[in-house]
Write an enzyme that holds these catalytic residues in place. Structure first.
Site, PDB file in Angstrom:
ATOM      1  N   ARG A  36      -7.976  -2.799   4.020  1.00  0.00           N
ATOM      2  CA  ARG A  36      -9.223  -2.733   3.264  1.00  0.00           C
ATOM      3  C   ARG A  36     -10.392  -2.572   4.251  1.00  0.00           C
ATOM      4  O   ARG A  36     -10.350  -3.122   5.349  1.00  0.00           O
ATOM      5  CB  ARG A  36      -9.405  -3.994   2.427  1.00  0.00           C
ATOM      6  CG  ARG A  36      -8.395  -4.105   1.294  1.00  0.00           C
ATOM      7  CD  ARG A  36      -8.503  -5.430   0.555  1.00  0.00           C
ATOM      8  NE  ARG A  36      -7.481  -5.510  -0.472  1.00  0.00           N
ATOM      9  CZ  ARG A  36      -6.251  -5.984  -0.277  1.00  0.00           C
ATOM     10  NH1 ARG A  36      -5.890  -6.470   0.896  1.00  0.00           N
ATOM     11  NH2 ARG A  36      -5.370  -6.004  -1.271  1.00  0.00           N
ATOM     12  N   LYS A  63      -7.404 -10.814   0.579  1.00  0.00           N
ATOM     13  CA  LYS A  63      -7.722 -10.834  -0.845  1.00  0.00           C
ATOM     14  C   LYS A  63      -6.766 -11.727  -1.636  1.00  0.00           C
ATOM     15  O   LYS A  63      -7.193 -12.451  -2.531  1.00  0.00           O
ATOM     16  CB  LYS A  63      -7.679  -9.403  -1.385  1.00  0.00           C
ATOM     17  CG  LYS A  63      -8.087  -9.262  -2.825  1.00  0.00           C
ATOM     18  CD  LYS A  63      -8.099  -7.796  -3.217  1.00  0.00           C
ATOM     19  CE  LYS A  63      -8.512  -7.624  -4.666  1.00  0.00           C
ATOM     20  NZ  LYS A  63      -8.548  -6.205  -5.030  1.00  0.00           N
ATOM     21  N   HIS A 126     -12.219   3.133   1.495  1.00  0.00           N
ATOM     22  CA  HIS A 126     -11.086   2.540   0.772  1.00  0.00           C
ATOM     23  C   HIS A 126     -10.032   3.591   0.424  1.00  0.00           C
ATOM     24  O   HIS A 126      -8.860   3.276   0.218  1.00  0.00           O
ATOM     25  CB  HIS A 126     -11.597   1.850  -0.495  1.00  0.00           C
ATOM     26  CG  HIS A 126     -10.637   0.855  -1.046  1.00  0.00           C
ATOM     27  ND1 HIS A 126      -9.674   1.179  -1.952  1.00  0.00           N
ATOM     28  CD2 HIS A 126     -10.485  -0.467  -0.797  1.00  0.00           C
ATOM     29  CE1 HIS A 126      -8.962   0.101  -2.257  1.00  0.00           C
ATOM     30  NE2 HIS A 126      -9.437  -0.908  -1.565  1.00  0.00           N
ATOM     31  N   ARG A 129      -6.418   3.971   1.916  1.00  0.00           N
ATOM     32  CA  ARG A 129      -5.311   3.184   1.367  1.00  0.00           C
ATOM     33  C   ARG A 129      -4.517   4.004   0.346  1.00  0.00           C
ATOM     34  O   ARG A 129      -3.295   4.030   0.370  1.00  0.00           O
ATOM     35  CB  ARG A 129      -5.839   1.888   0.753  1.00  0.00           C
ATOM     36  CG  ARG A 129      -6.427   0.961   1.815  1.00  0.00           C
ATOM     37  CD  ARG A 129      -7.172  -0.215   1.238  1.00  0.00           C
ATOM     38  NE  ARG A 129      -6.403  -1.058   0.353  1.00  0.00           N
ATOM     39  CZ  ARG A 129      -5.491  -1.959   0.733  1.00  0.00           C
ATOM     40  NH1 ARG A 129      -5.214  -2.115   2.016  1.00  0.00           N
ATOM     41  NH2 ARG A 129      -4.864  -2.698  -0.160  1.00  0.00           N
ATOM     42  N   HIS A 153      -0.631  -6.127  -0.821  1.00  0.00           N
ATOM     43  CA  HIS A 153      -0.535  -6.394  -2.251  1.00  0.00           C
ATOM     44  C   HIS A 153       0.497  -7.479  -2.507  1.00  0.00           C
ATOM     45  O   HIS A 153       1.499  -7.568  -1.808  1.00  0.00           O
ATOM     46  CB  HIS A 153      -0.136  -5.129  -3.018  1.00  0.00           C
ATOM     47  CG  HIS A 153      -1.185  -4.077  -2.999  1.00  0.00           C
ATOM     48  ND1 HIS A 153      -0.923  -2.758  -3.285  1.00  0.00           N
ATOM     49  CD2 HIS A 153      -2.513  -4.126  -2.718  1.00  0.00           C
ATOM     50  CE1 HIS A 153      -2.031  -2.063  -3.197  1.00  0.00           C
ATOM     51  NE2 HIS A 153      -3.016  -2.866  -2.843  1.00  0.00           N
ATOM     52  N   TYR A 163       7.105 -13.606  -2.110  1.00  0.00           N
ATOM     53  CA  TYR A 163       6.456 -12.697  -1.162  1.00  0.00           C
ATOM     54  C   TYR A 163       6.326 -13.345   0.199  1.00  0.00           C
ATOM     55  O   TYR A 163       5.977 -14.493   0.319  1.00  0.00           O
ATOM     56  CB  TYR A 163       5.074 -12.332  -1.720  1.00  0.00           C
ATOM     57  CG  TYR A 163       4.403 -11.261  -0.931  1.00  0.00           C
ATOM     58  CD1 TYR A 163       3.375 -11.577  -0.073  1.00  0.00           C
ATOM     59  CD2 TYR A 163       4.801  -9.948  -1.024  1.00  0.00           C
ATOM     60  CE1 TYR A 163       2.748 -10.612   0.655  1.00  0.00           C
ATOM     61  CE2 TYR A 163       4.184  -8.975  -0.299  1.00  0.00           C
ATOM     62  CZ  TYR A 163       3.152  -9.311   0.535  1.00  0.00           C
ATOM     63  OH  TYR A 163       2.533  -8.336   1.268  1.00  0.00           O
TER      64      TYR A 163
END
Length: 178
Positions: A36, A63, A126, A129, A153, A163
């Site tokens: 990002r 994030k 951005h 990405r 993500h 994750y």
């Protein structure tokens, strides 16, 4: 911008960018790291793990609140090595032009793209990405799980395990070099 031919033209244009060395380095790293824009601007030299050839972003700056490992391609490592003598004595890899105590302006890379002739419809900071996501999947054939993990993500692997940022690190390292 997700068409490989257009992406190639952009990369060539970036190589010829005539702005400040600091902005040029940030612009050149954008398609290589595809993090990002705020993550790129706020990167600190302390987050570069030279021995492991990667950047280790802490969970506090991400994030989704999970740490992110960004394996460094040979090209990205070279850009950082060239930049280190200029900003390595400070906290930020990309410090603000008028003072080292804060990061580069959020408009620096955007302005550089405008200077190269790319408006907001064609490319944004951005947008690197989306470019990476599409080309890595549709052109180079990398697994979506690797790409999504690298983009930071929140995803689960094929076995539905929780994750985990270091997951598939060898494969992501290869992908980043590609």
């Amino acid at each position: 911008m997700t068409d490989p031919k257009e992406a190639k033209q952009l990369i060539v244009a970036i190589q010829g960018y005539q702005g400040t060395p600091l902005v040029k380095a940030a612009l050149r790293l954008s398609p290589l790291l595809f993090c990002r824009p705020g993550e790129l601007r706020h990167m600190e030299w302390a987050e570069v793990n030279w021995n492991e050839r990667r950047i280790e972003l802490p969970a506090s700056r991400m994030k989704i609140g999970e740490p992110l490992i960004i394996p460094l391609s040979n090209q990205a490592l070279k850009i950082l090595e060239e930049l280190y003598p200029h900003t390595g004595s400070g906290k930020y890899i990309f410090p603000f032009s008028r003072g080292l105590s804060r990061p580069m302006s959020d408009n620096a890379v955007r302005t550089a793209l405008r200077t190269l002739g790319y408006d907001n419809e064609a490319m944004t900071p951005h947008g690197f990405r989306a470019m990476a996501r599409t080309i890595l999947d549709e052109v180079l054939g990398y697994r979506v799980e690797y790409i999504e993990q690298q983009l930071g993500h929140a995803v689960k692997d094929a076995n539905a395990r929780a994750y985990n940022r270091p997951m598939h690190l060898d494969q992501r390292t290869e992908m980043m070099q590609a």
